[in-house]
Design a protein around this motif. Structure first.
Motif, PDB file in Angstrom:
ATOM      1  N   LEU A   6      31.865  37.405  41.432  1.00 19.83           N
ATOM      2  CA  LEU A   6      33.190  36.983  41.877  1.00 19.83           C
ATOM      3  C   LEU A   6      33.420  37.387  43.324  1.00 19.83           C
ATOM      4  O   LEU A   6      32.946  38.436  43.783  1.00 19.83           O
ATOM      5  CB  LEU A   6      34.277  37.619  40.991  1.00 19.83           C
TER       6      LEU A   6
ATOM      7  N   GLY B 182      35.827  32.506  41.572  1.00 13.68           N
ATOM      8  CA  GLY B 182      34.548  32.408  40.881  1.00 13.68           C
ATOM      9  C   GLY B 182      34.597  31.305  39.845  1.00 13.68           C
ATOM     10  O   GLY B 182      35.599  30.597  39.684  1.00 13.68           O
TER      11      GLY B 182
ATOM     12  N   PHE C 239      33.939  34.715  35.478  1.00 11.13           N
ATOM     13  CA  PHE C 239      35.101  35.466  34.987  1.00 11.13           C
ATOM     14  C   PHE C 239      34.824  36.031  33.590  1.00 11.13           C
ATOM     15  O   PHE C 239      35.226  37.144  33.266  1.00 11.13           O
ATOM     16  CB  PHE C 239      36.347  34.578  34.959  1.00 11.13           C
TER      17      PHE C 239
END
Length: 226
Positions: free
Chosen positions: A117, A144, A149
């Protein structure tokens, strides 16, 4: 018949000359009228009061029975409450401590980085102490993919210390809304909160501060209603 004749021939101006039987009759009649009036004006009111008292007595008996039933189980209920509070404290003590919180924030940030991310904002705010714990808000903005995630969330759950993250005013939107498909990039932004347990001295201070704050709010509310 003599009584009726005496009654018909009464001299209203000479009550003292009335026959003895007539005097007794009117005395009894007057007594009956007085008794009837007394019953009507006094006894009937007393009967109403008695009925109200009887109803109140029945209500008090029911309240007594309910409170007695509660009092019988009070000790057991208090024991259950104490056990639940002990369990809560044990669970809270699995949360990070005050000294572990800075390291925890670093671990969360590193977990996001390891998941791929892009962290554009990661700003911890001041703590808010509660009775047994303190909450730490973090303003963040991360970019992201959906899977990144998911990896981040899984990584946070796998940290050595118990970590609780709650979402507040968080949104998840495509990064480029105008681009077709948006490249699969999503933007997560908002506030998350993580938690740590309070030591005994901190918990006592937090309870005192919260009680003082509640008293102040109640006083302000009462003053505003005047």
């Amino acid at each position: 018949m003599k009584f009726l004749n005496d009654l018909q021939n009464l001299d209203r101006n000479n009550i003292g000359g009335w026959p003895k039987s007539i005097k007794i009759f009117f005395t009894v009649l007057l007594f009956a009228v007085v008794m009837l009036a007394g019953w009507y004006f006094f006894v009937s009111d007393q009967q109403d009061s008695l009925q109200q008292a009887a109803s109140k007595e029945e209500q008090l008996k029911q309240e007594f029975s309910q409170k007695q039933a509660k009092s019988v189980n009070l000790e057991a209920l208090q024991q259950q409450l104490d056990e639940m509070q002990d369990m809560l404290r044990q669970l809270l003590r699995q949360l990070p401590s005050k000294t572990e919180m800075p390291e925890l924030l670093v671990d969360i940030s590193q977990t996001a980085l390891s998941a791929g991310l892009e962290t554009e904002l990661f700003q911890p705010g001041p703590e808010a102490p509660k009775d047994f714990y303190a909450e730490k808000p973090i303003q963040l903005r991360m970019v992201g993919t959906y899977h990144q995630f998911g990896t981040f969330i899984s990584g946070v759950a796998s940290l050595p210390r118990v970590v609780i993250l709650t979402l507040h005013d968080v949104s998840l939107t495509p990064k480029n809304k105008d681009a077709k498909g948006g490249g699969g990039q999503l933007v997560l932004q908002g506030t998350v909160k993580t938690y740590r347990y309070l030591e005994d001295d901190e918990s006592a201070e937090a309870k005192a501060a919260n009680a003082k704050s509640a008293t102040g709010k109640a006083a302000a509310k009462t003053g505003g209603q005047k």
